[in-house]
Design an enzyme around this catalytic site. Structure first.
Site, PDB file in Angstrom:
ATOM      1  N   GLU B  60       0.718  -1.189   0.184  1.00 20.20           N
ATOM      2  CA  GLU B  60      -0.084   0.076   0.057  1.00 20.20           C
ATOM      3  C   GLU B  60       0.918   1.290   0.157  1.00 20.20           C
ATOM      4  O   GLU B  60       0.598   2.184  -0.662  1.00 20.20           O
ATOM      5  CB  GLU B  60      -0.874   0.007   1.030  1.00 20.20           C
ATOM      6  CG  GLU B  60      -2.139  -0.894   1.217  1.00 20.20           C
ATOM      7  CD  GLU B  60      -1.846  -2.349   1.392  1.00 20.20           C
ATOM      8  OE1 GLU B  60      -0.807  -2.871   1.791  1.00 20.20           O
ATOM      9  OE2 GLU B  60      -2.877  -3.001   1.042  1.00 20.20           O
ATOM     10  N   HIS B 129     -12.046  -4.622   8.287  1.00 14.43           N
ATOM     11  CA  HIS B 129     -12.574  -4.549   6.809  1.00 14.43           C
ATOM     12  C   HIS B 129     -13.822  -3.763   6.885  1.00 14.43           C
ATOM     13  O   HIS B 129     -14.628  -3.901   5.879  1.00 14.43           O
ATOM     14  CB  HIS B 129     -12.509  -5.965   6.319  1.00 14.43           C
ATOM     15  CG  HIS B 129     -11.359  -6.421   5.933  1.00 14.43           C
ATOM     16  ND1 HIS B 129     -10.610  -7.204   6.994  1.00 14.43           N
ATOM     17  CD2 HIS B 129     -10.654  -6.697   4.904  1.00 14.43           C
ATOM     18  CE1 HIS B 129      -9.561  -7.722   6.287  1.00 14.43           C
ATOM     19  NE2 HIS B 129      -9.526  -7.650   5.024  1.00 14.43           N
TER      20      HIS B 129
END
Lengths: 331, 326
Positions: B60, B129
């Site tokens: 990321e 999440h």
């Protein structure tokens, strides 16, 4: 005079310029004319100059908190650099960046960076951009040994390798990550060894020997331009000053520093050029004098330059220059 | 054009922009052959090739940083971070680099960068999440934050975000992807910083965004049956914030409720409530109220998740609280 000799003298001149810029910056800081903190690259000039001398103006570099040398070697304007260090509106960043954030897009300098390893992902992006636009530019990420222990180093080397990006990762292993020694903080004997894990060539050279640095960079640049992918070069050098100006340096002995003064890259190259009869005392004196005169002018320019107006603080955040609070135009 | 889904709306916009401008690039995890885990980039690798659709390793920090480097060097870049939860892995890049690099350089460069990411709970995906982290980005000067609620808005706002020369965090709620709505084929742009009144009303202004718009509209229907007439303001863009539309509505209704899925403490609602009292205090007949998630991580088990994330009933109760005060 042979062409090599011309280049060598230019390399020497550039190293002297960086040395004098850094020395004068240290003096201005001590005199209270530069705020914040300053990280000097004295002793590491061969790395900046050796690598940047192989680049074209349109090639990209990212640099670090110890980045004045890279900016100068890439063609940076010392007037605007001093002005920036002194927080003036004529500075490279209009006084908004300071020492650790100098950038000049017209010279491919994508910015110094205040976060260790900050330049790695940015250089990968520059590499992607080069590939997409189909040019033969190269992109160079300068970093210190300490940065090789941060995540972005590993993410970026992996990405650059899988996509064969035209990148040079240039480590300046100056033996210290801030105040902690390389040997204590790093799992390998050489940062170049880490390139093996990413399937890219890695080379460790005497970073205080400018011709050796330049030779390694020339090879890596050629490889990158031909589309053969990235290279990691480790320039083994030594930081002759503290991490920052004012650093009490309790982590090393005076003897250690003095020992490395003998390996000073400028002194070594100066002796080499004199032995080769390329440089004589008079030429040498003129080189140092001309540089001091240029730098003195640059300091005078900076000192005469105005500080930015306080409300300038609101500008340059967004491209459309809006007031960040109320969305009214600042124009 | 028939109704299209939120996902299709995003995809047609990306494709259109990539067709128009050869210097638009996508970068992210699983966006290549797989087409993105929610299918947004399906078919784009095949159409535009691997230099323009960069399918990345799970990195990321390097995704965001390299997207920045590309944007700084002339590529209009759209990065995808699979879950907003994982933007935290790239926070150095987003906060220290992306948001500041233009300012630090004295405004020398443009940063045409969109970071698309996906947020929200409701699918039993648990605490790492399901987050709603928009307030983190809203807090950082230098970023713009966009959160569409409909396929129509998604298309117009994504287009504006791609055309924007500043970094934009474009947040898509996972429960919106399958929703459908009218999306015209012809091009249109919804400028960033313009809220929309999704339902007109007289008694209470409800300020909300993203998936909560739908819950709020359903609550409003219910309230209407009970004779309560609320106005629903969909912010669409959190920054730039369309304070003017909020204030106009509050000056009319004299009561305000802010609804969001992010947790209450230091959420977007806190800032908006404060702005309302600074700018429209004299118009208020009641304190500004908030309906937001409980101040805990999103739990896994369905009854727990339902308890934490606000629903229609919570919004109805919120409206009643605002109306009960004088």
């Amino acid at each position: 005079m042979k062409e090599d000799h011309q280049i060598w003298l230019e390399l020497y001149r550039m190293m002297v310029k960086i040395r004098r810029f850094e020395t004068l910056t240290g003096e201005l800081f001590a005199a209270g004319k530069i705020p914040g903190f300053i990280h000097l690259s004295i002793g590491q000039e061969a790395s900046s100059v050796g690598v940047c001398s192989t680049l074209r103006p349109e090639d990209y570099i990212t640099t670090t908190h110890r980045g004045h040398g890279h900016v100068i070697a890439k063609g940076g304007d010392v007037k605007r650099m001093f002005a920036e260090l002194m927080g003036r509106s004529t500075g490279y960043c209009k006084g908004k960046g300071g020492s650790m954030h100098i950038a000049d897009f017209s010279l491919g300098i994508l910015g110094a960076n205040g976060v260790v390893a900050g330049g790695f992902p940015i250089i990968v992006g520059a590499g992607l951009s080069i590939k997409l636009r189909g040019t033969d530019q190269v992109a160079v990420c300068f970093f210190g040994d300490g940065a090789s222990n941060r995540g972005p180093f590993h993410e970026a080397l992996n990405m650059a390798s899988i996509w064969k990006l035209p990148i040079l990762f240039v480590c300046e292993n100056n033996q210290f990550a801030s105040t902690t020694s390389f040997h204590y903080s790093t799992s390998v004997k050489s940062v170049a060894q880490r390139s093996i894990a990413y399937g890219i060539p890695g080379r460790s050279v005497d970073g205080n020997d400018i011709l050796e640095v330049r030779e390694a960079a020339l090879e890596a640049v050629e490889r990158a331009r031909k589309g053969e992918g990235p290279t990691l070069i480790e320039n083994r050098t030594y930081r002759l000053r503290g991490h920052f100006e004012g650093d009490p340096q309790r982590y090393r002995t005076k003897e250690e520093v003095e020992n490395f003064l003998e390996k000073d890259p400028i002194k070594r190259f100066q002796e080499f050029l004199k032995n080769e009869k390329i440089l004589n005392e008079e030429m040498d004196r003129q080189i140092w004098q001309a540089i001091d005169s240029e730098l003195t002018d640059a300091i005078r320019f900076a000192e005469k330059s105005p500080y930015p107006q306080p409300m300038e603080a609101l500008r340059d955040l967004y491209a459309e220059d809006v007031d960040p609070l109320f969305q009214r135009s600042l124009a | 054009m028939p109704e299209v889904s939120f996902v299709e709306s995003l995809r047609m916009t990306l494709r259109e922009e990539m067709q128009k401008d050869p210097l638009v690039m996508l970068i992210g995890e699983d966006i290549g052959r797989y087409g993105g885990i929610f299918g947004v980039t399906k078919g784009l690798l095949e159409e535009f090739g691997p230099y323009r659709v960069r399918n990345t390793p799970i990195s990321e920090s390097a995704i965001i940083g390299s997207a920045l480097g590309a944007a700084m060097t002339g590529i209009r870049t759209i990065a995808e971070i699979m879950y907003i939860d994982f933007t935290t892995c790239a926070m150095d890049q987003i906060v220290n680099q992306v948001a500041k690099i233009r300012y630090m350089s004295g405004g020398k460069m443009k940063i045409p960068l969109v970071i698309r990411t996906q947020c929200g709970g409701g699918r039993g995906n648990a605490a790492q999440h399901s987050q709603s982290l928009e307030a983190l980005f809203f807090h950082i000067p230098g970023l713009k934050v966009v959160m569409p609620s409909t396929p129509y808005d998604a298309r117009g706002l994504l287009k504006a975000s791609i055309h924007d020369d500043n970094p934009v965090i474009f947040i898509e709620h996972k429960l919106l992807y399958a929703t459908k709505g009218y999306v015209p084929e012809e091009e249109y742009i919804i400028p960033l910083g313009q809220a929309e009144i999704k339902k007109k009303g007289r008694e209470v202004t409800i300020i909300t965004f993203s998936y909560m718009v739908w819950k709020t509209l359903r609550a409003a229907q219910q309230l209407e049956k009970e004779g309560v007439d609320v106005e629903v303001v969909d912010l669409r863009t959190l920054y730039p914030l369309d304070l003017e539309t909020i204030l106009q509505s509050v000056r009319k209704t004299n009561r305000a409720l802010i609804v969001h899925e992010g947790c209450r403490r230091n959420g977007i609602g806190a800032e908006i409530a404060c702005r309302i009292q600074e700018e429209a205090f004299d118009y208020l007949d009641a304190p500004v109220e908030r309906v937001a998630a409980m101040d805990v991580p999103i739990p896994y088990s369905e009854p727990l998740e339902k308890a934490v994330i606000p629903d229609e009933e919570d919004i109805i109760q919120g409206v009643k609280r605002v109306l009960s005060r004088n």
